[in-house]
Each structure stands twice: as structure tokens, then as C-alpha cells.
Scaffold this motif. Sequence first.
Motif, PDB file in Angstrom:
ATOM      1  N   ILE A 210       0.837  -1.201   0.000  1.00 24.17           N
ATOM      2  CA  ILE A 210       0.000   0.000   0.000  1.00 24.17           C
ATOM      3  C   ILE A 210       0.871   1.249   0.000  1.00 24.17           C
ATOM      4  CG2 ILE A 210      -1.655   1.332   1.364  1.00 24.17           C
ATOM      5  CD1 ILE A 210      -2.726  -1.363   2.418  1.00 24.17           C
ATOM      6  N   LEU A 211       1.918   1.236   0.810  1.00 21.31           N
ATOM      7  CA  LEU A 211       2.813   2.383   0.897  1.00 21.31           C
ATOM      8  C   LEU A 211       3.457   2.675  -0.454  1.00 21.31           C
ATOM      9  CD1 LEU A 211       4.191   4.467   2.779  1.00 21.31           C
ATOM     10  CD2 LEU A 211       5.995   2.775   3.162  1.00 21.31           C
ATOM     11  N   GLY A 212       3.813   1.611  -1.165  1.00 19.85           N
ATOM     12  CA  GLY A 212       4.480   1.790  -2.450  1.00 19.85           C
ATOM     13  C   GLY A 212       3.562   2.207  -3.572  1.00 19.85           C
ATOM     14  N   THR A 213       2.287   1.756  -3.532  1.00 17.47           N
ATOM     15  CA  THR A 213       1.366   2.025  -4.639  1.00 17.47           C
ATOM     16  C   THR A 213       0.327   3.100  -4.330  1.00 17.47           C
ATOM     17  OG1 THR A 213      -0.116   0.244  -3.910  1.00 17.47           O
ATOM     18  CG2 THR A 213       1.614  -0.337  -5.491  1.00 17.47           C
ATOM     19  N   SER A 214       0.261   3.550  -3.084  1.00 15.19           N
ATOM     20  CA  SER A 214      -0.664   4.599  -2.644  1.00 15.19           C
ATOM     21  C   SER A 214      -2.134   4.206  -2.741  1.00 15.19           C
ATOM     22  CB  SER A 214      -0.442   5.898  -3.456  1.00 15.19           C
ATOM     23  OG  SER A 214       0.861   6.365  -3.282  1.00 15.19           O
TER      24      SER A 214
ATOM     25  N   ALA B 254     -14.547  25.308  -4.740  1.00 16.13           N
ATOM     26  CA  ALA B 254     -13.263  25.611  -5.380  1.00 16.13           C
ATOM     27  C   ALA B 254     -12.114  25.596  -4.381  1.00 16.13           C
ATOM     28  CB  ALA B 254     -13.329  26.973  -6.075  1.00 16.13           C
ATOM     29  N   GLY B 255     -12.446  25.654  -3.094  1.00 14.86           N
ATOM     30  CA  GLY B 255     -11.421  25.647  -2.057  1.00 14.86           C
ATOM     31  C   GLY B 255     -10.610  24.369  -1.994  1.00 14.86           C
ATOM     32  N   ILE B 256     -11.092  23.309  -2.651  1.00 14.74           N
ATOM     33  CA  ILE B 256     -10.303  22.070  -2.630  1.00 14.74           C
ATOM     34  C   ILE B 256      -8.959  22.250  -3.324  1.00 14.74           C
ATOM     35  CG2 ILE B 256     -12.407  20.666  -2.608  1.00 14.74           C
ATOM     36  CD1 ILE B 256     -11.663  19.771  -5.468  1.00 14.74           C
ATOM     37  N   MET B 257      -8.827  23.304  -4.174  1.00 14.12           N
ATOM     38  CA  MET B 257      -7.540  23.555  -4.817  1.00 14.12           C
ATOM     39  C   MET B 257      -6.460  23.897  -3.794  1.00 14.12           C
ATOM     40  SD  MET B 257      -7.549  22.909  -7.945  1.00 14.12           S
ATOM     41  CE  MET B 257      -5.902  23.547  -8.220  1.00 14.12           C
ATOM     42  N   LEU B 258      -6.881  24.328  -2.604  1.00  9.17           N
ATOM     43  CA  LEU B 258      -5.912  24.660  -1.559  1.00  9.17           C
ATOM     44  C   LEU B 258      -5.167  23.431  -1.074  1.00  9.17           C
ATOM     45  CD1 LEU B 258      -8.101  27.146   0.531  1.00  9.17           C
ATOM     46  CD2 LEU B 258      -6.255  27.728  -1.070  1.00  9.17           C
ATOM     47  N   ILE B 259      -5.784  22.268  -1.207  1.00  7.99           N
ATOM     48  CA  ILE B 259      -5.147  21.030  -0.742  1.00  7.99           C
ATOM     49  C   ILE B 259      -4.872  20.062  -1.890  1.00  7.99           C
ATOM     50  CG2 ILE B 259      -6.157  21.186   1.560  1.00  7.99           C
ATOM     51  CD1 ILE B 259      -8.258  19.171   0.684  1.00  7.99           C
ATOM     52  N   PHE B 260      -5.189  20.459  -3.112  1.00 10.43           N
ATOM     53  CA  PHE B 260      -5.026  19.568  -4.259  1.00 10.43           C
ATOM     54  C   PHE B 260      -3.580  19.118  -4.441  1.00 10.43           C
ATOM     55  CE2 PHE B 260      -4.756  18.556  -8.829  1.00 10.43           C
ATOM     56  CZ  PHE B 260      -5.804  17.651  -8.930  1.00 10.43           C
ATOM     57  N   GLY B 261      -2.644  20.046  -4.238  1.00 14.17           N
ATOM     58  CA  GLY B 261      -1.243  19.737  -4.494  1.00 14.17           C
ATOM     59  C   GLY B 261      -0.615  18.776  -3.504  1.00 14.17           C
ATOM     60  N   ILE B 262      -1.188  18.685  -2.304  1.00 15.89           N
ATOM     61  CA  ILE B 262      -0.587  17.809  -1.290  1.00 15.89           C
ATOM     62  C   ILE B 262      -1.394  16.532  -1.083  1.00 15.89           C
ATOM     63  CG2 ILE B 262       0.473  19.727  -0.051  1.00 15.89           C
ATOM     64  CD1 ILE B 262      -1.817  19.411   2.034  1.00 15.89           C
ATOM     65  N   ASP B 263      -2.460  16.371  -1.864  1.00 17.74           N
ATOM     66  CA  ASP B 263      -3.314  15.193  -1.668  1.00 17.74           C
ATOM     67  C   ASP B 263      -2.537  13.896  -1.837  1.00 17.74           C
ATOM     68  OD1 ASP B 263      -6.101  13.952  -1.483  1.00 17.74           O
ATOM     69  OD2 ASP B 263      -5.379  13.140  -3.385  1.00 17.74           O
ATOM     70  N   LYS B 264      -1.598  13.900  -2.774  1.00 17.73           N
ATOM     71  CA  LYS B 264      -0.819  12.688  -3.029  1.00 17.73           C
ATOM     72  C   LYS B 264      -0.066  12.246  -1.785  1.00 17.73           C
ATOM     73  CE  LYS B 264       1.417   9.411  -4.979  1.00 17.73           C
ATOM     74  NZ  LYS B 264       0.749   8.117  -5.099  1.00 17.73           N
ATOM     75  N   PHE B 265       0.402  13.189  -0.982  1.00 18.74           N
ATOM     76  CA  PHE B 265       1.185  12.847   0.199  1.00 18.74           C
ATOM     77  C   PHE B 265       0.314  12.362   1.360  1.00 18.74           C
ATOM     78  CE2 PHE B 265       3.790  15.882  -2.164  1.00 18.74           C
ATOM     79  CZ  PHE B 265       4.967  15.170  -2.270  1.00 18.74           C
ATOM     80  N   MET B 266      -1.005  12.517   1.205  1.00 20.63           N
ATOM     81  CA  MET B 266      -1.908  12.023   2.233  1.00 20.63           C
ATOM     82  C   MET B 266      -2.636  10.754   1.807  1.00 20.63           C
ATOM     83  SD  MET B 266      -3.487  15.465   4.005  1.00 20.63           S
ATOM     84  CE  MET B 266      -4.047  16.357   2.570  1.00 20.63           C
ATOM     85  N   SER B 267      -2.525  10.393   0.521  1.00 18.89           N
ATOM     86  CA  SER B 267      -3.247   9.223   0.025  1.00 18.89           C
ATOM     87  C   SER B 267      -2.732   7.927   0.634  1.00 18.89           C
ATOM     88  CB  SER B 267      -3.164   9.160  -1.507  1.00 18.89           C
ATOM     89  OG  SER B 267      -1.815   9.053  -1.936  1.00 18.89           O
ATOM     90  N   GLU B 268      -1.401   7.840   0.842  1.00 22.76           N
ATOM     91  CA  GLU B 268      -0.851   6.632   1.457  1.00 22.76           C
ATOM     92  C   GLU B 268      -1.418   6.412   2.854  1.00 22.76           C
ATOM     93  OE1 GLU B 268       1.069   8.824  -0.059  1.00 22.76           O
ATOM     94  OE2 GLU B 268       2.357   7.784  -1.509  1.00 22.76           O
ATOM     95  N   CYS B 269      -1.479   7.501   3.633  1.00 18.39           N
ATOM     96  CA  CYS B 269      -1.991   7.384   5.000  1.00 18.39           C
ATOM     97  C   CYS B 269      -3.458   6.996   5.005  1.00 18.39           C
ATOM     98  CB  CYS B 269      -1.774   8.708   5.741  1.00 18.39           C
ATOM     99  SG  CYS B 269      -2.211   8.635   7.491  1.00 18.39           S
TER     100      CYS B 269
END
Length: 469
Positions: free
Chosen positions: A281-285, A385-400
Motif C-alpha cells: 500500500i505504501l508503495g502504490t498509494s 473551489a477551495g479544494i484547490m488549496l489542498i489539491f497539491g498535497i493530496d498525493k502525500f496524504m493518500s498513502e496514510c
Amino acid sequence: MGHTTTAGTATAAHSPAPKTRWYKQLYFWVLTGIVLGVLVGWLAPAAGIALEPIGTTFVNAMRMLIGPIVFLTIVGGIASVADLKRVGMTGLKALTYFQIGTIFALLFGLVAINIFRLGDGVNANASAIKTTDSAAKLIDAGAHQEWWQFLTHIIPTSIAAPFVEGDILQIIFIAVVFGIALNAMGKVGAPVLDGVQRLTGVMFKILGFIMKAAPLGAFGAMAFAVGKYGVSSLSSMGGLIVLFYATSILFVIVVLGSVMAFLKLNLFKMIRHLKEEYLLILGTSTAEPALPGLMRKLEHAGVKKETVGLVVPTGYSFNLDGAAIYLSLAAVYIAQATNTSLSIGQQLGLIAVMLLTSKGAAGVAGGGFIALTATLATIGTIPAAGIMLIFGIDKFMSECRALVNFTGNAVATLFIAWWDKTLDADRVRRVFNGETVEPARSDDPVRPDRGAAPDEDLADRRLAYSETA
């Protein structure tokens, strides 16, 4: 009585598993692949991005098996039991547990963001926020997502469509109906049930083949993620990422740990037993590639096949603890960042809506953002539209998110088995301690119109386990 282990030797049922050298174990090579992927993505971003097909190909290969394995497991479990009422009660108990767990997860996220209030001071102008094309599609999908659609979506348009699209919820529906019909056919359906059991062994054999490529898949996926998104994204909103991870860890230890303590089981030993799945999971997100392994290991630990077959796949759609923490935390963060005032009553209303919208995009690409946007659109007070505030970091939270979802479903399955009074806690403890135990067999009364399960079925299950353990 002795039995054959993965090393091909006969040992006592209660003896410790023979230790495989660390450099020969799958988890070591998956971890190595992750580390190398991070290094390649960091030092050579262009090369890391170019490695994307390696990761996606492996994930697709795993997803290819999820539908058939879920279908065959559920059908085999339902068709072989003598009391269908018990299966129905198991499903109701699971849904009840899922909703309670989701409420706790949502509250954890809500409390965390209200205590630390990381969005205060951002002062984002919602009308001036620009959305990318990819984000705009997710916002549009979420805005048109009704809270009731997850109910109507359960019914597929055709038998084949759920398997083609990988829709687990619809596959579960087809499998339950098929399993009940097969159970009702008695002797006539016996050859079909035997075929289902044998096909299940074949699917797990294929799984064993594909899992050998897991280190390569993890390497490609991690190299792409780090190469494309980089580590610089962490600096701008590192506080939100840290808060999400800390809240998730606290939820796992406090809530899920309490459930395991109630069962007199050790949460951390369970995590150690599932270490290959966690690294995958950690490797594939994503938690999807780990679903077959979780089902196999829980069944081997002594949880009944029909319980595993119903609870685990259903939990992948309805028991998303990590996603629930993310939704409540992200929604209130966006409100704080856009200076949108929310009363306690409005925030509790947000929780009530999320209990439904969090189920609406399960298994859909970008499902977290679709569910978040659907929630914001339903409430109407927080700008989508406020979701763009966290769009860029979503990938770093998907693993968790995926790791917490996975842990929550493992614990849920054990709890439902206890609730059904079918959990062999002593066997589970021995398996989690690393002891080698005899492959589990159902202790259901043998249906007189079906006859005893063939010995070769047990042999197939032993072989399937040894190939993928």
C-alpha cells in the motif's frame, strides 16, 4: 498432527514458523523498491516520471484479480453455509460497525482541525482560486453527486460491467445474489460450488505469480510520485500533512487499538503479520492491491470464509476510516482558509452529510475529492473551489488514508467474527505471533445435500496459501 509448511517440511501445528532469511522475504524487497524509488524520483525527477508505467502496470495486474477473487470468495462462502440467515445477520452487523467506526473517524478529524485551526490566516479568496483541468473535472463530478446515488449505484447495468470497471460494490451485489441462488439449488448446484472452490485456488495461484513483481511495482510507483510531485510540496502545507498523519495514528492506536484490546488481541502484532500488505500500500498509494492478501491471511488466521468474503470487500466501500478523517479535517480546513464561519451545529451537520457522501465515490478515481466536493455542494456554505488549496498535497496524504482504511477493515473483520461468535481468538493470536498452524477449515455443519468438502479442496487451499504467504 504434522502438516506441510511453505518450506515443504512437516512441523507441529503449534511450532514457530521456520525463519526465512531476511533477504529472501518479500517485504524486504518491497521496502528496497520503495527506497530506491524515492531516491530515483528525488535525484532524477524526469527518470522517475518516466517510470510511471511500471507502477501502473503492476497495480492494474493486481486490480485484474480483485473482482474475480471477491466474487468467488463471496459465492463460495454463501453457497456452502447451511444457515443463510446467519450470513444476512453478518452483513447487518458489519454495516452497523462501519457506520459507528466512520462516525468516530469523522469526529477525530473534526476535533483535530478545530484544536489546531491551521486554516486561520490563509485568507484565501474563493472567487479568485484558479482550478486546473483535472481538478475541475473532480469538482464537477462532486457537484453532481447526490447523497442517495450510492444506493442506486449498487445495481449494475449488466453482469459483466462491474468486472470490466472494477466496481467492487456492484461485484458484491452480484456475488451475494449468485451465492444465495446457488445455495438454494442444493445437489444440483454442488458441481458449480466445487468449481467455484477450485477457481478460487487458481486465482490465488495467479496472485502468487503477480506478487513476485511487487518490489518492481512499488519502485516504479514511488519513483513517479516523488519525481512528479517532489518533496517541495511538503514545505508549503507541511503542517496540514503532519496533523492528518498524527490524527490518523492516534485514531488507529486509540480506537482500533481499543477494539483489538477488547478482543484480547494485539494491534501491533496484527500489523506485523500484515507487513507485506502495508508495504504494498505504501508503495502504490492504494489499498486495492492488498485486498486479496488481507482476505487470504484473515481466513488463514481462522476467520470464516463467508465472514471474510462479506466484510472485507464491503468494508473497502463502506468502512473508510482514513478517508473519513481526511474529509472532515479537509472540509473544515477549507472553511477556515476561506474565512467561512461554521457553528458547532453546522459542523455536526457536515458529519451527518459525510456519512452518506463518503460512500458515494468508493472505488472511483479521485473518489476522495469527489466525496469532499459532494459534501461541500450539499452543505452549500463552503466554496467547492477551495479544494484547490489542498489539491497539491493530496498525493502525500493518500498513502496514510489507504493504510488507515486497510487497518480499519482488518480490525472490523475480526470484530464481526467475534460478534458472530465464530472467532477463534487463540488461533488468531498464534498466527499473529508467527506460529505455523494448520490451514483453517470451516466447522459449519455439512449440508446433507452437498456432502463433505473434498480433500483436494483443502490441499488446494494449503497450496494457495503457501504460494502467497
